[in-house]
Design an enzyme around this catalytic site. Structure first.
Site, mmCIF file in Angstrom:
data_model
loop_
_atom_site.group_PDB
_atom_site.id
_atom_site.type_symbol
_atom_site.label_atom_id
_atom_site.label_comp_id
_atom_site.label_asym_id
_atom_site.label_seq_id
_atom_site.Cartn_x
_atom_site.Cartn_y
_atom_site.Cartn_z
ATOM 1 C CE LYS A 1 26.168 -3.343 -6.329
ATOM 2 N NZ LYS A 1 26.322 -2.219 -7.268
ATOM 3 N NE ARG A 26 -1.647 -2.286 2.704
ATOM 4 C CZ ARG A 26 -1.718 -3.540 2.228
ATOM 5 N NH1 ARG A 26 -2.724 -3.903 1.499
ATOM 6 N NH2 ARG A 26 -0.778 -4.438 2.514
ATOM 7 C CB THR A 27 3.436 2.592 2.274
ATOM 8 O OG1 THR A 27 2.709 2.065 3.381
ATOM 9 C CG2 THR A 27 3.958 3.969 2.624
ATOM 10 N NE ARG A 63 7.152 0.661 4.955
ATOM 11 C CZ ARG A 63 5.948 0.109 4.860
ATOM 12 N NH1 ARG A 63 5.822 -1.165 4.539
ATOM 13 N NH2 ARG A 63 4.871 0.822 5.084
ATOM 14 C CG HIS A 85 3.549 3.755 8.672
ATOM 15 N ND1 HIS A 85 3.702 4.569 7.553
ATOM 16 C CD2 HIS A 85 3.079 2.568 8.204
ATOM 17 C CE1 HIS A 85 3.331 3.893 6.483
ATOM 18 N NE2 HIS A 85 2.955 2.682 6.853
#
Ligand code: CP
Length: 309
Positions: free
Chosen positions: A83, A54-55, A104, A132
């Protein structure tokens, strides 16, 4: 030059600014043509070091509907983080390519570090078990659209209240509105952290804790269900013991108010039975739609773009 605004925690926004975002989100729905090319030639980078449906996709849909473009990655493994590149170096680089960044990251505080390494606005799209804020904006818009207000109500939050960043942000946000009472419904091991309880007490909010959903159901105006998050547990046995602590079904809803609004940030696993989806009180997929509208408003706000009069 104006100051760069970031959104790391919901409290980075004043109540007046949240009201303004909600008004813009509603105007976007009423007058979509006014917004369809408002972000032309602007690019949003979505940097997701943790999974999301969703986000990330609502951010990307939001920017595309505003006429802008998107770039980014959907897992740490498909970026140079695999890496060993640091968040700082990734952000300094992406800041050369995009005008705004939504990120995120599993580590709490990563978006703050990011915001110190670039001059483009950083949006925290979830940092570990911390915050959030764009989910909270989504929740506030959904509650406003369903109830017509953000004050004078009893909000039940249910499930994993210890690691649930959506719950922590929602409580922080709703503490700023008058006469909001909280009922915290969780097993003892997944209770809201003490610092959140102190915040509620200091704000003068009424709050109670219960273990059984049935003990709270009849008093609630909003029921905010959450998933027990497997990815936050160190011990699989604890997760298995707690994962099905709450399952909302039609039988339990018999005790609820007729105008209850049922929310869930999603994804759900077992905590809401699919039979509830057809109940008119279920609002969690409408909530996912609201997430796109409020993220459109947020992108405009952070870029300092206003619709032409
Ligand atoms: N609500 C939410 O953050 O969903 P995603 O993890 O799918 O983005």
């Amino acid at each position: 030059m104006t100051d760069i605004r970031n959104l790391i925690n919901i409290t980075d926004l004043t109540v007046a600014e949240i009201d303004q975002l909600i008004a813009t989100a509603d105007d976007i729905v009423e007058n979509p043509k006014d917004y369809q090319s408002i972000c032309a030639h602007k690019k949003l980078a979505t940097l997701f070091f943790e999974p999301s449906t969703r986000t990330r996709l609502s951010f990307e849909a939001a920017m595309l509907e505003l006429g802008g473009s998107i770039l980014g990655f959907s897992s740490a493994n498909s970026s140079s983080a695999a890496k060993g590149e640091s968040v700082s170096d990734t952000i300094q680089t992406v800041g050369c390519y995009a005008e705004i960044i939504a990120m995120r990251h599993p580590k709490e505080g990563a978006p703050i570090v990011a915001s110190q390494r670039t001059t483009v606005p950083i949006i925290n799209a979830g940092d570990g078990g911390h915050f959030h804020p764009t989910q909270t904006l989504t929740d506030l818009l959904t509650i406003k659209r369903k109830k017509g207000r953000l004050s004078d109500m009893t909000v039940g939050v249910c499930g994993d209240l210890k690691f649930g960043r959506t719950v922590h942000s929602l409580i922080e946000a709703m503490l700023r509105y008058p006469n909001v009472k909280f009922v915290l419904i969780s097993p003892e091991e997944l209770q809201v952290p003490d610092y959140m309880k102190e915040k509620m007490t200091q704000a003068g909010a009424q709050w109670t804790e219960v273990e059984k959903l049935e003990d709270a159901m009849g008093s609630l105006d909003i029921l905010y269900m959450t998933r027990v998050q497997k990815e936050r547990f160190f011990n699989e046995a604890d997760y298995i013991r707690l994962k099905d602590s709450y399952i909302l079904d039609l039988e339990k809803l018999q005790a609820a108010k007729e105008d209850l609004t049922i929310l869930h940030p999603l994804p759900r696993v077992n905590e809401i039975s699919v039979e509830v989806d057809k109940d008119p009180r279920a609002a969690y997929f409408f909530q996912a739609l609201c997430g796109k509208h409020i993220r459109m408003a947020l992108i405009l706000f952070l870029l300092g773009i206003e619709k032409k009069a």
